[in-house]
Design an enzyme around this catalytic site. Structure first.
Site, short mmCIF file in Angstrom:
data_model
loop_
_atom_site.label_atom_id
_atom_site.label_comp_id
_atom_site.label_asym_id
_atom_site.label_seq_id
_atom_site.Cartn_x
_atom_site.Cartn_y
_atom_site.Cartn_z
N SER A 108 0.86 -1.19 0.00
CA SER A 108 0.00 0.00 0.00
C SER A 108 0.90 1.24 0.00
CB SER A 108 -0.88 -0.02 1.25
OG SER A 108 -1.77 1.06 1.27
N LYS A 109 0.35 2.39 -0.26
CA LYS A 109 1.10 3.64 -0.13
C LYS A 109 0.11 4.79 -0.10
CE LYS A 109 5.46 4.99 -0.02
NZ LYS A 109 6.63 4.25 0.45
#
Ligand code: NAD
Length: 473
Positions: A108-109
């Protein structure tokens, strides 16, 4: 920094091209390959915060690339340049990185489109808390689903605000502080997290220098001692990397490239002095420990043994790759070399240690922090004194019965049980050594892959594919 030409791919397309190169060597269904490559979802939120008597609207992102393992994990970046393409590319890299170093998270980011310099601390806190609230409403911050960490423009301070806001919203969740990593130690963080990514880069470099065949390919000999180094970005990752390899391994940092200019010193720059100077608020040009020049796009092409891009993506591109004069690039930043530049550099024989491995130290120690948080106990708390007692008995027995005499210093070092920081460093070192060896083994078994980046992608994709094939979709 020089701009790349219009023919250059955007960041996500660049990561996908590297992914596709590795996938082309694999015997896996193209449909499964596509499932692994695509980003599952990106949430974009616009929210208002009343500041300085007016409403200001901010845009935030949280991208979830792959949930084959949960929680998903990845930093939150504060920068005016944050955009969907960037967070999706970074989220994808997180999936491959965690798979490669066997950290049991998906990728994720996130990011918030703002320049931290434009707001004071109190304002940044209000913005961060509001962003946390928005993420929490959609479970995009959650100890068992999605766990952010620091990235460019964020650090312990922002993680503390996020954790505190989440804790207020979910005060009955016993694991609530595990909702973010990279927190200050006194708020549930772990010793060694701040330095972890730079420490991991140091361990990766040390591992490189243990492999004669790789040194030969790069045209390098010996170890880090005396090697000339150019570093771009003296933030969290660049500073710790440069400090550790110069102070502990004897590397000579001859060029530091920062946003506001370049510092050069052929005898080696004192990194701690430069960092303290930067923190004091004095202009870079006033630093006395080197020669200053205004922002110079050619500085990244300064001749050196090792080039360490540690600032941002896309800085080595098709227009400057031909002019890079180094033997080894270790990608401390995410995506510093574009896919097109990667090909040019490979053809030139530059050895590249890829980002997905090189900067995995951050997520590795974040994993230790998360485990500590859900375990509700500091590492080593139960074992330390027991270990100490056993070591003391051993030394006593050897002295009394074996007629041996140890020095006071040796005895103290040997007897003392491991502190949390010792365990964190040992676990990180082990992870970085194992990651390097896993890439090398993949290359040995599949010589057609040719380079470390393609082998790293190959290994990560194989492991994720195995996961999907075993459990179904
Ligand atoms: P940071 O904000 O602490 O530092 C970035 C540094 O780069 C700053 O000193 C900034 O002034 C400098 N910089 C920005 N633009 C520049 C330019 N154009 N030229 C030269 N210098 C410039 O960020 P960080 O946490 O050190 O992250 C740096 C890179 O490492 C990013 O790509 C990030 O995604 C990656 N990374 C960070 C971590 C982590 O734990 N912080 C983990 C893995 C990867």
């Amino acid at each position: 920094m020089s701009k790349s030409s219009a023919n250059e791919l955007n960041f996500r397309a660049s990561v996908d091209l590297m992914f596709n190169r590795a996938a082309s060597f694999m015997d896996i269904s193209p449909k499964l390959i596509e499932k692994i490559r695509v980003c599952n979802a990106t949430y974009i939120v616009r929210f208002g915060v009343k500041l300085r008597g007016d409403i200001h609207t901010f845009t935030g992102y949280r991208s979830v690339h792959s949930e084959h393992l949960e929680p998903v994990k990845g930093g939150i970046r504060y920068s005016p340049h944050v955009n969907q393409d960037e967070v999706e590319a970074l989220a994808a890299l997180m999936t491959y990185k965690t798979a490669l170093v066997h950290v049991p998270f998906g990728g994720s980011k996130g990011g918030l489109c703002l320049s931290p310099k434009d707001w004071n601390e109190e304002e940044l806190e209000r913005i961060t808390r509001r962003f946390t609230f928005e993420l929490s409403r959609r479970d995009l911050i959650h100890p068992s689903l999605n766990v952010p960490a620091p990235d460019m423009g964020t650090g312990e301070r922002e993680m503390a605000w996020m954790m505190d806001e989440y804790r207020r919203l979910h005060n009955t969740d016993i694991n609530n502080i595990a909702c973010v990593t990279g927190k200050p130690v006194h708020l549930g963080g772990i010793y060694g997290r701040v330095e972890a990514t730079g420490r991991g880069v140091q361990y990766a470099l040390r591992e490189f220098f243990r492999h004669e065949d790789d040194k030969k390919k790069a045209g390098l000999k010996g170890d880090l001692d005396g090697k000339t180094v150019v570093v771009q970005g003296l933030g969290n990752v660049g500073y710790h990397t440069a400090k550790f390899i110069s102070e502990e391994d004897g590397a000579k940092i001859i060029t530091v490239i920062e946003r506001d200019g370049v510092v050069r010193n052929k005898k080696g720059i004192d990194i701690e002095a430069l960092k303290q100077h930067m923190l004091s608020g004095e202009p870079l040009s006033a630093f006395s420990g080197g020669e200053f020049s205004e922002s110079d796009p050619a500085a990244i092409c300064d001749p050196c043994d090792i080039l360490i891009p540690a600032a941002l993506e896309g800085v080595i591109h098709m227009d400057n790759a031909h002019s890079i004069k180094t033997k080894l690039i270790i990608e401390a930043a995410n995506g510093p070399v574009t896919a097109k530049a990667d090909k040019i550099l490979r053809d030139k024989g530059v050895f590249i240690i890829p980002d997905m491995y090189a900067n995995a130290g951050g997520v590795t120690v974040s994993y230790f922090e998360w485990v500590k948080n859900i375990g509700h106990i500091r590492f080593g708390r139960l074992q330390r004194r027991n270990e100490e007692a056993k070591n003391r008995s051993l030394i006593q027995a050897l002295e009394e019965q074996g007629n041996l005499n140890f020095t006071k210093n040796f005895k103290e070092d040997f007897i003392e049980g491991a502190l949390e920081i010792d365990l964190v460093r040992a676990g990180l070192d082990d992870t970085m050594r194992a990651g390097y060896k896993a890439i090398k083994l993949t290359l040995e078994e599949n010589p057609q892959l040719e380079d470390m980046r393609t082998a790293a992608f190959y290994k990560a994709i194989s492991d994720i594919a195995l996961h999907y094939q075993s459990i179904g979709l």
